[in-house]
Design a protein around this motif. Structure first.
Motif, mmCIF file in Angstrom:
data_model
loop_
_atom_site.group_PDB
_atom_site.id
_atom_site.type_symbol
_atom_site.label_atom_id
_atom_site.label_comp_id
_atom_site.label_asym_id
_atom_site.label_seq_id
_atom_site.Cartn_x
_atom_site.Cartn_y
_atom_site.Cartn_z
ATOM 1 N N SER A 1 1.433 -1.103 -0.239
ATOM 2 C CA SER A 1 -0.110 0.023 0.232
ATOM 3 C C SER A 1 0.951 1.163 0.153
ATOM 4 C CB SER A 1 -1.111 -0.299 0.704
ATOM 5 O OG SER A 1 -1.568 1.576 1.120
ATOM 6 N N ASP A 2 0.459 2.245 -0.799
ATOM 7 C CA ASP A 2 1.025 3.334 -0.959
ATOM 8 C C ASP A 2 0.451 4.398 0.283
ATOM 9 O OD1 ASP A 2 -1.197 4.603 -1.664
ATOM 10 O OD2 ASP A 2 -0.135 5.546 -3.797
ATOM 11 N N GLY A 3 -0.791 3.945 1.145
ATOM 12 C CA GLY A 3 -1.228 4.813 1.976
ATOM 13 C C GLY A 3 -1.893 5.755 2.042
ATOM 14 N N ALA A 4 -2.384 5.820 0.169
ATOM 15 C CA ALA A 4 -3.569 6.634 -0.269
ATOM 16 C C ALA A 4 -4.509 6.021 -1.190
ATOM 17 C CB ALA A 4 -2.211 7.734 -0.443
ATOM 18 N N GLY A 5 -4.613 4.822 -0.771
ATOM 19 C CA GLY A 5 -5.735 3.974 -1.744
ATOM 20 C C GLY A 5 -4.858 3.433 -3.106
ATOM 21 N N GLY A 6 -3.472 3.520 -2.942
ATOM 22 C CA GLY A 6 -2.896 3.147 -4.384
ATOM 23 C C GLY A 6 -1.648 2.160 -3.869
ATOM 24 N N ALA A 7 -1.175 1.642 -4.711
ATOM 25 C CA ALA A 7 -0.665 0.542 -4.679
ATOM 26 C C ALA A 7 0.928 0.768 -4.897
ATOM 27 C CB ALA A 7 -0.527 -1.022 -4.759
ATOM 28 N N PHE A 8 2.093 0.713 -4.163
ATOM 29 C CA PHE A 8 3.481 0.238 -5.227
ATOM 30 C C PHE A 8 3.759 -1.487 -6.015
ATOM 31 C CE2 PHE A 8 4.054 4.220 -2.309
ATOM 32 C CZ PHE A 8 4.575 4.618 -3.352
ATOM 33 N N VAL A 9 4.333 -1.372 -6.885
ATOM 34 C CA VAL A 9 4.826 -2.809 -7.292
ATOM 35 C C VAL A 9 6.167 -2.324 -7.651
ATOM 36 C CG1 VAL A 9 3.775 -4.125 -8.595
ATOM 37 C CG2 VAL A 9 2.606 -2.646 -8.171
ATOM 38 N N VAL B 1 0.740 2.838 -8.260
ATOM 39 C CA VAL B 1 0.049 2.831 -9.204
ATOM 40 C C VAL B 1 -1.039 3.263 -7.865
ATOM 41 C CG1 VAL B 1 -3.030 1.085 -10.164
ATOM 42 C CG2 VAL B 1 0.194 0.160 -10.434
ATOM 43 N N SER B 2 -1.917 5.042 -8.375
ATOM 44 C CA SER B 2 -2.849 5.035 -7.389
ATOM 45 C C SER B 2 -4.016 4.782 -7.126
ATOM 46 C CB SER B 2 -2.631 6.797 -8.480
ATOM 47 O OG SER B 2 -3.513 6.585 -9.549
ATOM 48 N N ASP C 1 6.471 2.396 4.048
ATOM 49 C CA ASP C 1 7.384 3.194 4.703
ATOM 50 C C ASP C 1 6.839 4.187 5.847
ATOM 51 O OD1 ASP C 1 7.313 5.783 3.489
ATOM 52 O OD2 ASP C 1 8.644 6.068 2.662
ATOM 53 N N GLY C 2 5.399 4.422 5.375
ATOM 54 C CA GLY C 2 4.662 4.973 6.789
ATOM 55 C C GLY C 2 4.813 7.071 6.457
ATOM 56 N N ALA C 3 5.521 7.275 5.292
ATOM 57 C CA ALA C 3 5.369 8.120 5.166
ATOM 58 C C ALA C 3 4.990 8.120 3.509
ATOM 59 C CB ALA C 3 7.115 9.221 5.299
ATOM 60 N N GLY C 4 4.132 7.414 2.857
ATOM 61 C CA GLY C 4 4.036 7.799 1.798
ATOM 62 C C GLY C 4 4.821 7.361 0.532
ATOM 63 N N GLY C 5 5.396 6.324 0.689
ATOM 64 C CA GLY C 5 6.795 5.680 0.164
ATOM 65 C C GLY C 5 7.054 4.231 0.595
ATOM 66 N N CYS C 6 7.816 3.495 -0.150
ATOM 67 C CA CYS C 6 7.596 2.291 0.364
ATOM 68 C C CYS C 6 9.515 1.848 0.595
ATOM 69 C CB CYS C 6 7.250 1.114 -0.501
ATOM 70 S SG CYS C 6 7.949 1.048 -2.282
ATOM 71 N N VAL C 7 9.772 0.439 1.345
ATOM 72 C CA VAL C 7 11.277 0.213 1.644
ATOM 73 C C VAL C 7 11.253 -1.281 0.640
ATOM 74 C CG1 VAL C 7 12.769 -0.292 2.840
ATOM 75 C CG2 VAL C 7 11.977 1.101 3.753
ATOM 76 N N GLY D 1 9.681 6.513 -3.245
ATOM 77 C CA GLY D 1 8.619 7.191 -3.103
ATOM 78 C C GLY D 1 8.610 8.831 -3.019
ATOM 79 N N ARG D 2 8.197 9.131 -2.300
ATOM 80 C CA ARG D 2 8.843 10.796 -1.822
ATOM 81 C C ARG D 2 10.091 11.067 -1.125
ATOM 82 N NH1 ARG D 2 3.490 11.973 1.211
ATOM 83 N NH2 ARG D 2 1.981 11.322 -0.014
ATOM 84 N N SER D 3 10.468 10.272 -0.554
ATOM 85 C CA SER D 3 11.976 10.238 -0.310
ATOM 86 C C SER D 3 13.105 9.199 -0.005
ATOM 87 C CB SER D 3 12.407 10.456 1.899
ATOM 88 O OG SER D 3 11.177 9.623 2.430
ATOM 89 N N CYS D 4 13.180 9.200 -1.616
ATOM 90 C CA CYS D 4 14.922 7.874 -2.233
ATOM 91 C C CYS D 4 16.247 8.394 -0.889
ATOM 92 C CB CYS D 4 15.197 7.744 -3.096
ATOM 93 S SG CYS D 4 13.765 7.835 -4.058
#
Length: 124
Positions: A22-30, A48-49, A75-81, A104-107
């Motif tokens: 999840s991206d925490g906003a209803g979308g996802a990272f793949v 994917v939004s 990652d809890g901040a709109g990105g992922c690890v 995501g937001r912070s690489c």
């Protein structure tokens, strides 16, 4: 609201081992393993939004060599690890390390999370 298929990648290269979070906003990272040929495997990914739009498609980690088996966590901040097995060269004698990276937001820079003797495969 039903479940619809959304192609994330329609490339001709061999793509396998997908991972989703999840991206925490209803979308996802793949993320997935992407084979260029021979021993060159990289980590590709996209977001994917919540509306189904695919953004950011492309290489997430592609130094050459063998990188595969990605696994994602928010990652809890709109990105992922994402963590994966990686061998930075094509030389078969170089051990495979466990590597983690944020997207995501912070690489951030790569974090080698396990460099013990031998191969560190399948980070799940």
């Amino acid at each position: 609201m039903g479940c619809e298929r959304q192609p994330v990648s329609v490339d001709s290269h061999f793509e396998y081992e997908p991972s989703v979070c999840s991206d925490g906003a209803g979308g996802a990272f793949v993320a997935w393993s992407y084979q260029f040929g021979g021993g060159d495997y990289d980590i590709y990914g996209a977001r994917v939004s919540s509306a189904g739009a695919v953004t950011g498609w492309g290489p997430w980690y592609s130094p050459g060599g063998l990188q595969n088996s990605p696994r994602l966590v928010p990652d809890g901040a709109g990105g992922c690890v994402f963590a994966f097995s990686g061998r930075p060269s094509r030389h078969a004698r170089h051990p495979r390390d466990g590597v983690a990276r944020r997207t995501g937001r912070s690489c951030g820079a790569d974090e080698r999370v396990c460099m013990a003797a031998g191969n560190q495969d399948y980070p799940w």
